[in-house]
Structure formats: C-alpha cells, structure tokens
Design an enzyme around this catalytic site. Sequence first.
Site, PDB file in Angstrom:
ATOM      1  N   ASN A  37     -49.162 -52.013 -34.697  1.00 28.99           N
ATOM      2  CA  ASN A  37     -50.616 -52.028 -34.626  1.00 28.99           C
ATOM      3  C   ASN A  37     -51.195 -53.370 -35.076  1.00 28.99           C
ATOM      4  OD1 ASN A  37     -53.251 -51.199 -34.372  1.00 28.99           O
ATOM      5  ND2 ASN A  37     -53.063 -49.418 -35.711  1.00 28.99           N
ATOM      6  N   ARG A 147     -54.664 -33.492 -44.659  1.00 26.29           N
ATOM      7  CA  ARG A 147     -54.909 -34.667 -45.485  1.00 26.29           C
ATOM      8  C   ARG A 147     -56.413 -34.802 -45.692  1.00 26.29           C
ATOM      9  NH1 ARG A 147     -53.989 -40.960 -43.815  1.00 26.29           N
ATOM     10  NH2 ARG A 147     -56.102 -40.632 -43.016  1.00 26.29           N
ATOM     11  N   TYR A 159     -61.135 -46.489 -45.847  1.00 25.05           N
ATOM     12  CA  TYR A 159     -60.007 -46.119 -44.997  1.00 25.05           C
ATOM     13  C   TYR A 159     -59.934 -44.604 -44.817  1.00 25.05           C
ATOM     14  CZ  TYR A 159     -55.376 -44.529 -43.880  1.00 25.05           C
ATOM     15  OH  TYR A 159     -54.338 -43.831 -43.311  1.00 25.05           O
ATOM     16  N   ASP A 223     -54.048 -40.037 -49.185  1.00 26.08           N
ATOM     17  CA  ASP A 223     -53.475 -41.357 -49.005  1.00 26.08           C
ATOM     18  C   ASP A 223     -54.295 -42.375 -49.788  1.00 26.08           C
ATOM     19  OD1 ASP A 223     -52.296 -43.686 -48.134  1.00 26.08           O
ATOM     20  OD2 ASP A 223     -52.673 -43.353 -45.997  1.00 26.08           O
ATOM     21  N   HIS A 225     -53.351 -45.528 -49.873  1.00 27.19           N
ATOM     22  CA  HIS A 225     -53.233 -46.668 -48.956  1.00 27.19           C
ATOM     23  C   HIS A 225     -52.984 -47.997 -49.663  1.00 27.19           C
ATOM     24  CE1 HIS A 225     -54.023 -48.331 -44.807  1.00 27.19           C
ATOM     25  NE2 HIS A 225     -53.340 -47.222 -44.577  1.00 27.19           N
ATOM     26  N   GLU A 249     -49.891 -40.209 -51.270  1.00 30.56           N
ATOM     27  CA  GLU A 249     -49.204 -41.184 -50.419  1.00 30.56           C
ATOM     28  C   GLU A 249     -49.580 -42.621 -50.768  1.00 30.56           C
ATOM     29  OE1 GLU A 249     -49.254 -42.403 -45.667  1.00 30.56           O
ATOM     30  OE2 GLU A 249     -50.064 -40.474 -46.319  1.00 30.56           O
ATOM     31  N   GLU A 275     -44.240 -45.909 -45.043  1.00 30.13           N
ATOM     32  CA  GLU A 275     -44.663 -46.143 -43.666  1.00 30.13           C
ATOM     33  C   GLU A 275     -44.574 -47.612 -43.283  1.00 30.13           C
ATOM     34  OE1 GLU A 275     -49.429 -46.472 -43.274  1.00 30.13           O
ATOM     35  OE2 GLU A 275     -48.737 -44.540 -44.025  1.00 30.13           O
ATOM     36  N   ARG A 296     -41.651 -41.816 -45.489  1.00 31.29           N
ATOM     37  CA  ARG A 296     -42.745 -41.920 -44.529  1.00 31.29           C
ATOM     38  C   ARG A 296     -42.426 -42.766 -43.290  1.00 31.29           C
ATOM     39  NH1 ARG A 296     -46.365 -39.966 -42.957  1.00 31.29           N
ATOM     40  NH2 ARG A 296     -48.156 -41.315 -43.286  1.00 31.29           N
ATOM     41  N   HIS A 325     -44.414 -40.802 -40.582  1.00 31.48           N
ATOM     42  CA  HIS A 325     -45.696 -41.413 -40.216  1.00 31.48           C
ATOM     43  C   HIS A 325     -46.006 -41.091 -38.743  1.00 31.48           C
ATOM     44  CE1 HIS A 325     -48.817 -44.447 -40.520  1.00 31.48           C
ATOM     45  NE2 HIS A 325     -48.238 -45.289 -39.679  1.00 31.48           N
ATOM     46  N   GLU A 352     -46.723 -35.943 -39.867  1.00 32.97           N
ATOM     47  CA  GLU A 352     -48.110 -36.330 -39.618  1.00 32.97           C
ATOM     48  C   GLU A 352     -48.405 -36.201 -38.124  1.00 32.97           C
ATOM     49  OE1 GLU A 352     -51.127 -40.056 -40.615  1.00 32.97           O
ATOM     50  OE2 GLU A 352     -48.959 -40.370 -40.639  1.00 32.97           O
ATOM     51  N   TRP A 415     -55.708 -53.466 -47.815  1.00 28.12           N
ATOM     52  CA  TRP A 415     -56.480 -52.500 -47.063  1.00 28.12           C
ATOM     53  C   TRP A 415     -55.697 -51.177 -46.992  1.00 28.12           C
ATOM     54  CZ3 TRP A 415     -55.504 -49.926 -42.334  1.00 28.12           C
ATOM     55  CH2 TRP A 415     -56.588 -49.149 -41.874  1.00 28.12           C
TER      56      TRP A 415
END
Length: 415
Positions: A37, A147, A159, A223, A225, A249, A275, A296, A325, A352, A415
């Site tokens: 991504n 979640r 997020y 999460d 993050h 997470e 992840e 993950r 993930h 997920e 982030w």
Amino acid sequence: MKIESAEVLVSSPGRNFVTLRITTDDGYTGLGDATVNGRELAVASYLEDHVVPLLIGLDAHRIEDTWQYLYRGAYWRRGPITMAAIAAVDTALWDIKAKVAKMPLYQLLGGRSREGLLVYGHASGAELPELFDSIREHQEEGYRAIRVQTGVPGLPSVYGVASSANAQQGGMGVTTRYDHEPARPGERPVEESWDTRAYIRHIPTVFEAVRNEFGPELPLLHDAHHRLTPIEAAKVGKLLEPYDLFWLEDVTPAENQAALRRVREHTTTPLAIGEVFNTIYDYKDLFEEQLIDYVRSPITHAGGITALRRIFDYASVYQIKSGVHGPTDVSPVGLAAAIHLGIAIPNFGIQEYMKHSAATHEVFRTDFAFEDGMLKPGEAVGLGVEYDDEAGAGHAYSPAYLPVARLLDGSMHNW
C-alpha cells in the site's frame, strides 16, 4: 511443467493492486498478490525488472526451491518489497499446483482443521452514538468479533475512524469519508495530528461504554497502530484489562522487540503484533520469550504461503495463534490464500476481514464465502480466484498514499 510467462498486472478498482499471473507451458495459470500500500509501483518494478526474467523456464512444481532461489539469490534479503514479490510468486505456484492436482488449495496444505475462519470487522465512530451504530451494523451483517476504533477529543482525524474528516489531495480538494481504505488519492500523503495523552485518557472510557452497552460476551479488539512508547503501551494495556479485550494490536513500534518485554510485565491484555513484519526472523525473540499472543503477518507481505506456514508452525510451539492482517489493500488473491492456509493450520486464532468494493470483485472473481461470522473457502480448484483482464484494464493505476502523522508541536510521529 515449465513456467512460460509471468505478467505483472497493476489495476485500481477502488484502490491499487499489484497481481502476478504465472502461466505454464501446458496452460495452467496461477495468481499471487504483490500489493504494498502506497508503494505499489516499487514492487511492480521489482517483479517486472528483476524477478520475472528469472522465472521463465523454471519448473513450476518446485515451489520450495523457487522460494529459496528468490530469497537467498537476491543477497539483499527481507523488506516489504522483496518479500511481497516472493509472496506473489509463491502463491501463484501454489495456485497452479492445486489446479494440477484438481483440488482446492487447502487440501494440499493438509485439509480442513475447522469448518470456517472466525473473522472480525471494523467498527468505528467519531463519538459513541456513531460507534454504537457501527457495531450494531456489523453485528447485523453477521460479524461475531469486532475491532473498535474511535475519535479522540480535539483531533479531527484518527486512524481507523471512518467518519474522520480527511482532506483529499487533488480531485477538487473535497473532503471525503472512507470506510475501507485509509490510503487517499494524491501526489503527497495527507497529514494528521496526534496527541498521545488525550488518547490514553479517552480510550478506557470508550471500552467501558461499549461493554456497558453490548455486554461481556462480544469479542472486542483495538489497534493502537504503533503510536505508543513501551511504557505508554503498558499503561494502555493495564487500563483496558477490565474490558477483556480479545487483543490489543501494535501497541508500540515493532522494530523494538525488547519493548514488548516492558509491556508484557505490566499487563495481561493479549497482544497482537506483526503486520509490518516480513520474515520469520522478525518473530524469533517474541516467540521464544512468549511476548505476544497473535501473529499479524499477511501472506502478501511475509513471503507467501510457504513462509507464513513456517512462521505459524514456529508460533505453535509457544501456543501463539494466527491473526492474519486482512485490510482491503490485501487483494482478494491474498485474502483467498489466507483463508486456505487458515482453514488448515492447527493454531488458527482469528482473521481480519474488510469487505472489498464491488469494483474490486469485478476484477477479482472469488468463490470464498462469508457466512455466520466466518470466512469459508470454496471448492474450486486452486485458490478459487480468477482475474478479469478486461475489467482490470478499465481501472488504471492512480497515485495514493497512506497518511502521515505529526504531534501537536509539528514533529513527525508514527501513523
């Protein structure tokens, strides 16, 4: 059975995907997901310029040998781009092997260990009424684990919260709502603000309210993050203990594996990590010291079915389970591969699941199903995913980036 050709297919049906299609000299085809991504063209180039030329003429049945050839032979090992490229080749070769065997892939991985994969969905809301509505909507859709992400007072965008006001770069400069895809079109990432102290004050009150509204039985996940320091992560884990989370997470940046010792010392809240991990070596200390509870990594970013199966086997020695993930930037090819692997392994935990857009499913034709809160593989041979070239050609690549975050003083943050 020789590899005759390998094509790198880049399309953007709602978001960008990179797909590898391998064709053998006797006409079998296999698909692999290579999407990273916000860096899609980097892995597309890695495949086209460096991997595809090496594949032509190789025996498509020699999956393990090909994996070792691409991993050891590169010399510059690991990293998301390299491992996504290897994952795409590996998954495509497994797809071919299962088609030759005339079986759905999970049969070649040992057959079913369960009837379906328990999944969790993503509920969010800027404030509690919106969050409660989102949870109820997910329950009505059949999700049995959810979640929970929420807005933080004073922050316009957070997020995982679908209703956050996210200024889209370019394209008339309009403000849009995203439900499934945090990456936004534009030539530069959108910048968001972050306040850790406000988050730590707020998040326990959210889970207290959710538990009071929905009761003790609903499995809840959250999460963080990667945004917390080790001691902040330990504090959040401790504060959330009364609300019995299924997992917490990515509480702290995973590169600092020793940080998880500090978190583990202070909380019994289950931890999910990985992840952004790409190889089995990223997990060694976390497994052997039993510092996490769920793995993950997705197949797409961890070197494929071959590599992720090794990670899960290693995890099982320490009673650690899978928690693959599965956002929308993992294509239906990557998701299908995760379903086939998850149905077979003994230490499956949860999957997920964010539903792909209708446009995505026009390009990727799938036969897996979501029923009774579980994902189930179909009985088509191979992965059970076909790529529609005509539909894919109608969705050209479009630059998009995940956001970046700054603290309130303007300094960069995770982030």
